[in-house]
Motif scaffolding. Sequence first.
Motif, mmCIF file in Angstrom:
data_model
loop_
_atom_site.group_PDB
_atom_site.id
_atom_site.type_symbol
_atom_site.label_atom_id
_atom_site.label_comp_id
_atom_site.label_asym_id
_atom_site.label_seq_id
_atom_site.Cartn_x
_atom_site.Cartn_y
_atom_site.Cartn_z
ATOM 1 N N LYS A 11 -37.078 6.147 -36.135
ATOM 2 C CA LYS A 11 -35.849 5.944 -35.360
ATOM 3 C C LYS A 11 -34.681 6.922 -35.703
ATOM 4 C CE LYS A 11 -33.826 1.503 -36.347
ATOM 5 N NZ LYS A 11 -33.529 0.403 -35.554
ATOM 6 N N PHE A 12 -34.153 7.514 -35.033
ATOM 7 C CA PHE A 12 -33.030 8.372 -35.420
ATOM 8 C C PHE A 12 -31.715 7.606 -34.848
ATOM 9 C CE2 PHE A 12 -36.298 11.099 -34.629
ATOM 10 C CZ PHE A 12 -36.695 11.742 -35.975
ATOM 11 N N PRO A 22 -37.883 4.186 -31.311
ATOM 12 C CA PRO A 22 -38.229 4.955 -32.361
ATOM 13 C C PRO A 22 -39.848 5.545 -31.896
ATOM 14 C CG PRO A 22 -39.104 2.446 -32.102
ATOM 15 C CD PRO A 22 -37.856 2.673 -31.324
ATOM 16 N N LYS A 23 -40.330 6.572 -32.554
ATOM 17 C CA LYS A 23 -41.398 7.363 -32.219
ATOM 18 C C LYS A 23 -42.178 7.473 -33.253
ATOM 19 C CE LYS A 23 -42.366 11.758 -29.798
ATOM 20 N NZ LYS A 23 -41.774 12.993 -29.376
ATOM 21 N N SER A 24 -43.593 7.541 -33.217
ATOM 22 C CA SER A 24 -44.689 7.814 -34.224
ATOM 23 C C SER A 24 -44.849 9.355 -34.346
ATOM 24 C CB SER A 24 -46.039 7.266 -33.691
ATOM 25 O OG SER A 24 -46.678 7.339 -34.634
ATOM 26 N N PHE A 25 -44.781 9.695 -35.641
ATOM 27 C CA PHE A 25 -44.871 11.181 -36.081
ATOM 28 C C PHE A 25 -45.880 11.075 -37.129
ATOM 29 C CE2 PHE A 25 -40.290 11.234 -34.544
ATOM 30 C CZ PHE A 25 -40.319 11.943 -33.770
ATOM 31 N N PRO A 26 -46.738 12.263 -37.051
ATOM 32 C CA PRO A 26 -47.801 12.374 -38.247
ATOM 33 C C PRO A 26 -47.061 12.573 -39.370
ATOM 34 C CG PRO A 26 -48.131 13.724 -36.502
ATOM 35 C CD PRO A 26 -46.900 13.174 -36.137
ATOM 36 N N ALA A 27 -47.668 12.120 -40.641
ATOM 37 C CA ALA A 27 -46.977 12.369 -41.861
ATOM 38 C C ALA A 27 -46.760 13.873 -42.218
ATOM 39 C CB ALA A 27 -47.923 11.718 -43.144
ATOM 40 N N PRO A 82 -44.809 -0.746 -44.837
ATOM 41 C CA PRO A 82 -45.851 -0.528 -43.998
ATOM 42 C C PRO A 82 -45.860 -1.236 -42.674
ATOM 43 C CG PRO A 82 -46.619 -1.079 -46.360
ATOM 44 C CD PRO A 82 -45.066 -1.156 -46.160
ATOM 45 N N GLY A 83 -46.033 -0.482 -41.728
ATOM 46 C CA GLY A 83 -45.666 -1.309 -40.375
ATOM 47 C C GLY A 83 -44.518 -0.954 -39.871
ATOM 48 N N GLY A 84 -43.630 -0.842 -40.633
ATOM 49 C CA GLY A 84 -42.261 -0.847 -40.410
ATOM 50 C C GLY A 84 -41.720 0.328 -39.775
ATOM 51 N N VAL A 85 -40.308 0.543 -39.168
ATOM 52 C CA VAL A 85 -39.649 1.502 -38.798
ATOM 53 C C VAL A 85 -38.740 2.147 -39.675
ATOM 54 C CG1 VAL A 85 -38.523 2.450 -36.813
ATOM 55 C CG2 VAL A 85 -40.204 0.664 -36.124
ATOM 56 N N THR A 86 -38.847 3.238 -39.875
ATOM 57 C CA THR A 86 -37.849 4.012 -40.990
ATOM 58 C C THR A 86 -36.819 4.597 -39.971
ATOM 59 O OG1 THR A 86 -39.784 4.911 -42.305
ATOM 60 C CG2 THR A 86 -37.606 5.913 -42.475
ATOM 61 N N THR A 87 -35.732 4.270 -40.441
ATOM 62 C CA THR A 87 -34.362 4.787 -39.872
ATOM 63 C C THR A 87 -33.879 6.285 -40.672
ATOM 64 O OG1 THR A 87 -33.718 2.508 -38.751
ATOM 65 C CG2 THR A 87 -32.063 4.355 -39.002
ATOM 66 N N MET A 88 -33.672 7.147 -39.820
ATOM 67 C CA MET A 88 -33.073 8.307 -40.300
ATOM 68 C C MET A 88 -31.622 8.429 -39.722
ATOM 69 S SD MET A 88 -36.140 10.968 -40.769
ATOM 70 C CE MET A 88 -37.605 10.456 -41.945
ATOM 71 N N HIS A 89 -30.795 8.866 -40.415
ATOM 72 C CA HIS A 89 -29.366 9.119 -39.824
ATOM 73 C C HIS A 89 -29.127 10.446 -39.488
ATOM 74 C CE1 HIS A 89 -28.070 4.910 -40.684
ATOM 75 N NE2 HIS A 89 -29.068 5.093 -41.628
ATOM 76 N N VAL A 90 -28.688 10.755 -38.155
ATOM 77 C CA VAL A 90 -28.509 12.018 -37.935
ATOM 78 C C VAL A 90 -26.995 12.274 -37.826
ATOM 79 C CG1 VAL A 90 -28.393 13.354 -35.829
ATOM 80 C CG2 VAL A 90 -30.330 11.749 -36.290
ATOM 81 N N VAL A 91 -26.672 13.407 -38.505
ATOM 82 C CA VAL A 91 -25.160 13.983 -38.762
ATOM 83 C C VAL A 91 -25.182 15.333 -37.792
ATOM 84 C CG1 VAL A 91 -23.429 14.918 -40.105
ATOM 85 C CG2 VAL A 91 -24.672 12.802 -40.857
ATOM 86 N N VAL A 92 -24.310 15.492 -36.831
ATOM 87 C CA VAL A 92 -24.152 16.801 -36.241
ATOM 88 C C VAL A 92 -22.988 17.487 -36.759
ATOM 89 C CG1 VAL A 92 -23.847 17.865 -33.914
ATOM 90 C CG2 VAL A 92 -24.945 15.622 -34.024
ATOM 91 N N GLN A 93 -23.290 18.892 -37.395
ATOM 92 C CA GLN A 93 -22.197 19.665 -37.939
ATOM 93 C C GLN A 93 -21.602 20.092 -36.766
ATOM 94 O OE1 GLN A 93 -25.243 21.643 -40.354
ATOM 95 N NE2 GLN A 93 -24.243 20.588 -42.421
ATOM 96 N N PRO A 94 -20.559 20.617 -36.725
ATOM 97 C CA PRO A 94 -19.984 21.648 -35.791
ATOM 98 C C PRO A 94 -20.724 23.115 -35.956
ATOM 99 C CG PRO A 94 -18.412 21.181 -37.688
ATOM 100 C CD PRO A 94 -19.534 20.616 -37.911
#
Length: 131
Positions: A11-12, A22-27, A82-94
């Motif tokens: 999830k972002f 969240p969404k599933s993505f291939p490795a 395992p089986g959890g959701v990874t959180t990635m933080h999104v930063v928007v640059q100008p």
Amino acid sequence: MAGVQDQLEIKFRLTDGSDIGPKSFPAATTVVNLKESILAQWPKEKDNGPRTVKDVKLICAGRVLENNKTVAECRSPLCDVPGGVTTMHVVVQPPSQEKGIAKALGGVATVLRYALRSVVQQNAMPPQLGS
């Protein structure tokens, strides 16, 4: 079972605290592909959204992720449950155009400072004797 391990739930987290996913993505998914997914799913009601993948930085476990890396290469023991959701933080640059304008304005301010200093120094000098 190996196919499930080759997927990562991500999830972002946006700067306002809302999430995409969240969404599933291939490795094997690259970071640039994740950024493209973010662009496609960006909430339309949010102002100042990214226009291109260059406007987006992804951070996971305190690291800024490089565009050419895959999700598998970015995994961290800190966030890879395992089986959890990874959180990635999104930063928007100008956008880079705004950066260029800010840089240009900074240059103009420097020129004006030097010009003003020169004028002040000229006016502060005592008059020449015998003039």
